[in-house]
Design an enzyme around this catalytic site. Structure first.
Site, PDB file in Angstrom:
ATOM      1  N   ASP A  83       0.845  -1.192   0.000  1.00  0.00           N
ATOM      2  CA  ASP A  83       0.000   0.000   0.000  1.00  0.00           C
ATOM      3  C   ASP A  83       0.880   1.242   0.000  1.00  0.00           C
ATOM      4  O   ASP A  83       2.099   1.156   0.224  1.00  0.00           O
ATOM      5  CB  ASP A  83      -0.905  -0.025   1.254  1.00  0.00           C
ATOM      6  CG  ASP A  83      -2.214   0.718   1.050  1.00  0.00           C
ATOM      7  OD1 ASP A  83      -2.288   1.569   0.146  1.00  0.00           O
ATOM      8  OD2 ASP A  83      -3.162   0.452   1.811  1.00  0.00           O
ATOM      9  N   GLU A 105      -8.261  -0.577   4.284  1.00  0.00           N
ATOM     10  CA  GLU A 105      -6.796  -0.745   4.260  1.00  0.00           C
ATOM     11  C   GLU A 105      -6.298  -1.325   5.579  1.00  0.00           C
ATOM     12  O   GLU A 105      -5.447  -2.215   5.596  1.00  0.00           O
ATOM     13  CB  GLU A 105      -6.120   0.603   3.989  1.00  0.00           C
ATOM     14  CG  GLU A 105      -6.304   1.078   2.560  1.00  0.00           C
ATOM     15  CD  GLU A 105      -5.769   2.474   2.307  1.00  0.00           C
ATOM     16  OE1 GLU A 105      -5.457   2.778   1.155  1.00  0.00           O
ATOM     17  OE2 GLU A 105      -5.671   3.273   3.264  1.00  0.00           O
TER      18      GLU A 105
END
Ligand code: 5RP
Length: 233
Positions: A83, A105
């Site tokens: 990420d 996330e």
């Protein structure tokens, strides 16, 4: 950060970390997008991956590239999540959420054996807080949640100014989960884990963008190359 540097960080992370057959978490944002592109390229070259996207935007990108997708419910433990981040400090604590995907996330990163970040030096800070901290709140009484946020920051000696995130048309920005986001400008987060615990305890807050103890390594791109910063034990 230039798009070329984002791509370079993603390429280096892919070269070092990817093994065909892995279960992957796919991050969100303009840097993570490059990693998703690379996973698509690897699949076209014959490698296999099963992936969980961290946002609807990433899901759409991955689908357009023919990347096999599943859900966090179905996949069990993820091998690797890659990420971006808005900021990272020397202990690899992160501020995330400018892209609005912080809840998914964090859920995906928390269900991963290994989470790594791809970034450039503009994201590297001595102390978190130059970038506003994104906090996802339920829509009900969100103004009261914003006041509670100010108090939670103040209990850690931090002055914060939560601002409701707006969409381009001026209406409140709505996350993939149907919630609002307050972006909290603040005067610096000396102890991220302590602030995270405070924020975790506020009713109405769904999640915040402080990621502590989740990131194992940062792939940091510059004109000189890509450095790998590992977490100190
Ligand atoms: C999305 C995020 C992003 O990873 C973060 O905002 C970095 O984005 P970019 O790579 O576009 O700078 O946390 O919620």
């Amino acid at each position: 950060m230039s798009d070329a540097l984002k791509r370079r960080a993603a390429e280096k992370a892919a070269d070092v970390e990817l093994r065909s057959g892995m279960k992957l978490g796919l991050g969100t944002g303009s840097t993570a997008k490059h990693f998703v592109d690379i996973v698509g390229e690897r699949i076209r070259a014959g490698e296999t991956y099963l992936c969980v996207p961290t946002s609807e935007a990433t899901r759409l990108q991955a689908e357009s590239l023919g990347i096999p997708l599943t859900t966090l419910d179905e996949i069990g433990e993820i091998d690797l999540t890659v990420d971006g981040a808005d900021e990272f400090d020397p202990a690899l604590n992160l501020v995330k959420g400018a892209g609005g995907a912080l809840l998914r996330e964090k859920m995906v990163a928390s269900n991963s054996k290994r989470m790594i970040v791809i970034a450039d030096a503009s994201k590297q800070v001595a102390r978190l807080g130059a970038f506003p901290l994104s906090v996802e709140v339920v829509r009900f009484a969100h103004g009261a949640s914003a006041r509670a946020l100010v108090k939670a920051f103040a209990q850690e000696g931090i002055r914060a100014e939560p601002r409701l995130r707006l969409a381009k048309d001026g209406s409140p920005y709505i996350t993939d989960n149907g919630n609002y986001i307050y972006d909290c400008a603040n005067d610096g987060i000396a102890e991220p884990a302590k602030l995270a615990s405070r924020l975790d305890a506020v009713p109405g807050i769904v999640e915040h963008g402080l990621f502590t103890g989740l990131c194992f390594a940062v792939y940091l791109a510059s004109e000189e190359g890509v450095a790998v910063l590992g977490r100190k034990p």
